[in-house]
Every structure is written in C-alpha cells, then in structure tokens.
Write an enzyme that holds these catalytic residues in place. Structure first.
Site, PDB file in Angstrom:
ATOM      1  N   ARG A  12      15.790   3.469 -26.025  1.00  0.00           N
ATOM      2  CA  ARG A  12      15.628   3.818 -27.449  1.00  0.00           C
ATOM      3  C   ARG A  12      16.964   4.263 -28.054  1.00  0.00           C
ATOM      4  O   ARG A  12      17.341   3.825 -29.152  1.00  0.00           O
ATOM      5  CB  ARG A  12      14.598   4.949 -27.562  1.00  0.00           C
TER       6      ARG A  12
ATOM      7  N   VAL B  74      20.018   3.559 -27.016  1.00  0.00           N
ATOM      8  CA  VAL B  74      20.978   2.441 -27.093  1.00  0.00           C
ATOM      9  C   VAL B  74      20.658   1.573 -28.311  1.00  0.00           C
ATOM     10  O   VAL B  74      21.545   1.230 -29.107  1.00  0.00           O
ATOM     11  CB  VAL B  74      20.925   1.588 -25.798  1.00  0.00           C
TER      12      VAL B  74
ATOM     13  N   ARG C 281      18.778   2.215 -31.085  1.00  0.00           N
ATOM     14  CA  ARG C 281      18.903   2.853 -32.401  1.00  0.00           C
ATOM     15  C   ARG C 281      20.351   3.239 -32.705  1.00  0.00           C
ATOM     16  O   ARG C 281      20.807   3.104 -33.836  1.00  0.00           O
ATOM     17  CB  ARG C 281      17.985   4.086 -32.482  1.00  0.00           C
TER      18      ARG C 281
ATOM     19  N   ASP D  62      16.809   9.308  -7.479  1.00  0.00           N
ATOM     20  CA  ASP D  62      17.395   9.785  -6.214  1.00  0.00           C
ATOM     21  C   ASP D  62      18.510  10.818  -6.359  1.00  0.00           C
ATOM     22  O   ASP D  62      18.820  11.524  -5.405  1.00  0.00           O
ATOM     23  CB  ASP D  62      17.945   8.592  -5.415  1.00  0.00           C
TER      24      ASP D  62
ATOM     25  N   HIS E  71       5.345   6.176  -4.552  1.00  0.00           N
ATOM     26  CA  HIS E  71       5.701   5.843  -5.940  1.00  0.00           C
ATOM     27  C   HIS E  71       5.114   6.771  -7.000  1.00  0.00           C
ATOM     28  O   HIS E  71       5.545   6.703  -8.145  1.00  0.00           O
ATOM     29  CB  HIS E  71       5.321   4.384  -6.238  1.00  0.00           C
TER      30      HIS E  71
ATOM     31  N   ARG F 191       7.721   8.440  -8.930  1.00  0.00           N
ATOM     32  CA  ARG F 191       8.626   7.672  -9.790  1.00  0.00           C
ATOM     33  C   ARG F 191       8.051   7.444 -11.193  1.00  0.00           C
ATOM     34  O   ARG F 191       8.750   6.955 -12.081  1.00  0.00           O
ATOM     35  CB  ARG F 191       8.961   6.341  -9.118  1.00  0.00           C
TER      36      ARG F 191
HETATM   37  O1  F6P Z   1      16.027   4.106  -5.558  1.00  0.00           O
HETATM   38  C1  F6P Z   1      14.830   4.566  -6.008  1.00  0.00           C
HETATM   39  C2  F6P Z   1      13.780   4.478  -4.959  1.00  0.00           C
HETATM   40  O2  F6P Z   1      12.607   5.007  -5.551  1.00  0.00           O
HETATM   41  C3  F6P Z   1      14.085   5.156  -3.623  1.00  0.00           C
HETATM   42  O3  F6P Z   1      13.894   6.548  -3.671  1.00  0.00           O
HETATM   43  C4  F6P Z   1      13.134   4.447  -2.697  1.00  0.00           C
HETATM   44  O4  F6P Z   1      13.639   4.432  -1.386  1.00  0.00           O
HETATM   45  C5  F6P Z   1      13.111   3.052  -3.263  1.00  0.00           C
HETATM   46  O5  F6P Z   1      13.517   3.147  -4.611  1.00  0.00           O
HETATM   47  C6  F6P Z   1      11.763   2.363  -3.214  1.00  0.00           C
HETATM   48  O6  F6P Z   1      11.903   1.090  -3.728  1.00  0.00           O
HETATM   49  P1  F6P Z   1      10.715   0.085  -4.066  1.00  0.00           P
HETATM   50  O7  F6P Z   1      10.015   0.603  -5.269  1.00  0.00           O
HETATM   51  O8  F6P Z   1      11.401  -1.195  -4.303  1.00  0.00           O
HETATM   52  O9  F6P Z   1       9.831   0.115  -2.865  1.00  0.00           O
END
Ligand code: F6P
Length: 318
Positions: A21, A23, A25, A127, A249, A252
């Site tokens: 966003r 970048v 705007r 990370d 995940h 994330r």
């Molecule tokens: O680099 C981010 C990361 O979430 C790492 O912490 C983890 O080892 C890797 O990606 C997992 O990757 P993928 O989602 O491709 O399995």
C-alpha cells in the site's frame, strides 16, 4: 523516472500488504505509474504484471498475507529466467522495482541489479534473520502470535503437569524462539546459536519439578532437533509426561501489529524515494533510524544473537 513495480517474494509475512500500500500510494503521490507483479519472480518471468491505482490497495493495511501473492521461484535462479524477467520489465517501461522479501529475494534482486535494473529491497520475513536491520516486517506479529499460542499451551500443560515443547519457525535464526520464549517465561529455549545437551535440559526440568513447578515450557527453534525425539528422550530420562506442539504456518498469518504496519509503511515509502533518486539498495531500521544500505553489505554479514536476553531468560526460569 515514470514507472516502477512492486513484488512480494519468498515466505509471506504480516505487514507485506501495508508495505505494498505504501509503495503504490507513495509512488502515485510522486506522479509515478506503479505496477504490481503477482507471485514474485515467477510473475516477472510469466509477465503477470498489472497497473495498480490507489484503490487497488484499499482496505489491505490490516490484512495478513500478500494481495500480490508470493512464490519461491526456481526458474529465477537460472540465467534465462532472469533474462526473461528483465525483458518483461523493459516491455512495460518499468524503470525501478521494489522487492519485499527475505534473503533469498534479496539475492534475486542482486541478479537484476547486476543486469542494470534498479531495485530497492524491503525486509519482509518473520524470521528476523537479516543482520543489517534490527527488525524485519512480520517478526513482531509472529512473536505475538507465538506468545498467544504458548499461553494456550501453558493452560493445558499446567492442568496435566506436563512438559510442552513448542516448535517455532526461524530458518536458522533463533530470534522468534528467544523473543517469544522470554515473553512467555519459557523454562528452556533451544536455538541454533547456542549449544545445548539433553542432560542439561533434563537437569533443568527435574530441578523445576523439585521447585514445585507444575509445568515446563520448552521453546524450540525449527531445525535445532526433532521435537518428537526430544519429547521421547525427556519422557524416558526425566519420567515426566512430555508433549510437542509444532506451530508451523499459523505463526506466519494474522493481522499485522501496529509496529509491523508502521515499519512496513516507512520502508515502502523510503524504497520508492530511493528508486526516484536512482539508488539501488536495501531499507532497514537500525537503532531507531531508517537506513539504506548496499545489497552486498546486507547479504554478507551474519546476525548477532542477543545472548544477554537469552541468559536473562535462563536466569529467571527456576
Ligand atoms: O522464511 C520464512 C519461513 O516461514 C521460515 O521460517 C520457514 O522455515 C519457511 O519459511 C517455511 O517455508 P514454506 O512456507 O515454503 O514451507
């Protein structure tokens, strides 16, 4: 300069959308055309490039993930892949590219810079493994997510008088495990940067029981050891019920924290400014100040682990 583009690459991280966003705007506010490339370097090779406008980035500042999508692209590691990407950028008249991603994405940008494409990189990874910046976009959110999840694990761990091993991500960097472990009052933190032994871990856990602790939390950074094997060894050696939780995940995703949104916003705007000034490089935050460093410098140092915080966590865990 008339036209720039933005892409996200590698593992996604919360805050990438806030950066996109900024970048788009900021670029438009400077009179530029801003293109979005879908699925990172794969989209550059496949010419999946679309013009964006101010509304393309509406209502995304609070969203996890990346609206541009992301990918890990093997073809971009070949010379012909990079050639195709360069041709596509030229075809659209794109003179500068903002790359949001981690070290692998920066290495991709270095290939483009070596072929005369102006790139400004922004650190987007949970990370926190880039040495030239104190924080990467997504790290703070991931740590908060891990802390919330450890709170839940602790509830059930206390009820059952268990040891719980919680595995975090980190890709060879112990920052998520350390920061979340310290914030969660973990009994043991196992990271790639610090040597450990099973006997030390067991002595600690047995000592904790002798100090009337009802449960113990071990925060384990990924790839340090197999969590299931570790749990089995602890169960046998200490005669304590030990379970594992691999967070994976879930850490994330989720809404970015205000810290990550603002880091992302500042980095995105700075990247555009540097492109307009004709400077290739990498944006970061060091000692509370935004910095712009050379890509080689950003890729070559190794991150210093915060051993003082690690020792503090250990000292308080009895
Ligand atoms: O680099 C981010 C990361 O979430 C790492 O912490 C983890 O080892 C890797 O990606 C997992 O990757 P993928 O989602 O491709 O399995």
């Amino acid at each position: 300069m008339n036209s720039i583009a933005v892409l996200t690459s590698g593992g996604d991280s919360p805050g990438m959308n806030a950066c996109i966003r900024a970048v788009v705007r900021y670029g438009i506010s400077m009179g530029l055309k801003v293109y979005g490339v879908r699925r990172g370097y794969a989209g550059l090779i496949e010419d999946d490039i679309k013009l964006m406008d101010e509304r393309s980035v509406g209502n995304i500042i609070q969203q996890g993930g990346t609206v541009l999508k992301t990918a890990r692209c093997k073809e971009f590691m070949t010379s012909s892949g990079v050639d195709t990407a360069v041709e596509n950028l030229k075809k659209h008249g794109i003179e500068g590219l903002v790359v949001i991603g981690g070290d692998g994405s920066f290495r991709g940008a270095r290939e483009l810079i070596n072929r005369g494409i102006l790139c400004a990189c922004v650190p987007g990874t949970i990370d926190n493994n880039l040495f030239y910046t104190d924080y990467t976009i997504g790290f703070d959110t991931a740590v908060n997510t891990v802390v919330d999840l450890i709170n839940n694990v602790r509830d059930t761990s206390v009820s059952h008088d268990r040891v719980s091993i919680v595995e975090t991500m980190g890709a060879g960097c112990g920052d998520i495990a350390l920061t979340a472990g310290l914030a969660s009052g973990a009994d043991v933190i196992l990271v790639p940067e610090v040597k450990w032994s099973i006997d030390e871990v067991c002595d600690k856990l047995v000592g904790a029981r002798n100090h009337r602790k009802e449960c113990s939390i071990i925060v384990l950074s990924e790839h340090v050891c197999d969590p299931t094997d570790l749990a089995k060894m602890i169960s046998v050696k200490c005669d304590i019920d030990c379970r594992t939780v691999i967070l994976g995940h879930v850490q994330r995703g989720g809404k970015p924290t205000s810290f990550d949104r603002n880091l992302a916003t500042n980095c995105g705007a700075r990247a555009v400014q540097e492109l307009v000034n004709g400077n290739p490089g990498v944006v970061g935050l060091r000692g509370g100040k935004y910095v712009y460093v050379d890509i080689e410098t950003a890729l070559h140092g190794s991150r210093k682990f915060n051993i003082a915080e690690f020792e503090l966590a250990e000292r308080l865990s009895f």
